[in-house]
Design a protein around this motif. Sequence first.
Motif, short mmCIF file in Angstrom:
data_model
loop_
_atom_site.label_atom_id
_atom_site.label_comp_id
_atom_site.label_asym_id
_atom_site.label_seq_id
_atom_site.Cartn_x
_atom_site.Cartn_y
_atom_site.Cartn_z
N UNK A 68 0.85 -1.19 0.00
CA UNK A 68 0.00 0.00 0.00
C UNK A 68 0.89 1.24 0.00
N UNK A 69 0.31 2.35 -0.31
CA UNK A 69 1.04 3.63 -0.35
C UNK A 69 1.83 3.83 0.95
N UNK A 70 3.10 4.20 0.80
CA UNK A 70 4.03 4.53 1.89
C UNK A 70 4.46 3.33 2.74
N UNK A 71 4.23 2.10 2.27
CA UNK A 71 4.76 0.94 3.00
C UNK A 71 6.28 0.95 2.90
N UNK A 72 6.95 0.50 3.96
CA UNK A 72 8.39 0.32 3.95
C UNK A 72 8.67 -1.17 4.08
N UNK A 73 9.17 -1.76 3.01
CA UNK A 73 9.52 -3.18 3.00
C UNK A 73 10.89 -3.33 3.64
N UNK A 74 10.99 -4.21 4.62
CA UNK A 74 12.25 -4.45 5.31
C UNK A 74 12.68 -5.88 5.07
N UNK A 75 13.91 -6.05 4.62
CA UNK A 75 14.48 -7.38 4.45
C UNK A 75 15.42 -7.58 5.64
N UNK A 76 15.10 -8.55 6.48
CA UNK A 76 15.81 -8.75 7.73
C UNK A 76 17.02 -9.66 7.55
N UNK A 77 18.04 -9.40 8.38
CA UNK A 77 19.22 -10.27 8.41
C UNK A 77 18.91 -11.49 9.27
N UNK A 78 19.56 -12.61 8.97
CA UNK A 78 19.38 -13.77 9.85
C UNK A 78 19.93 -13.46 11.24
#
Length: 98
Positions: A68-78
């Motif tokens: 959705x508008x203004x979502x921040x996708x975060x890819x996490x480290x193990x």
Amino acid sequence: MAEAGITVQVCHVLPDSTFLRSLNVPAGTTIGQAVALSGLLQAIPGIDLAVNMVGIHGKKKPLDTVLHEHDRVEVYRPLQADPKEARRRRAGGKSAKG
């Protein structure tokens, strides 16, 4: 009439650097698609979306989640250590050794 786009961010934080990219993507774009479009996987080749968890604003989500508008996708480290075990070690202090 063209389909309206939304603005999202994709980020990944390492101990010594941060990847943060804002994207304008079509409505209906998923987390997985946004990560691919961001260039993150090329910029940091060690990331494997089958292993690394992803989320939006700190909440874990599957790759097929629609953004959705203004979502921040975060890819996490193990995780480097089990958080519960690390907490036990800190709480135990020196008394656990002796």
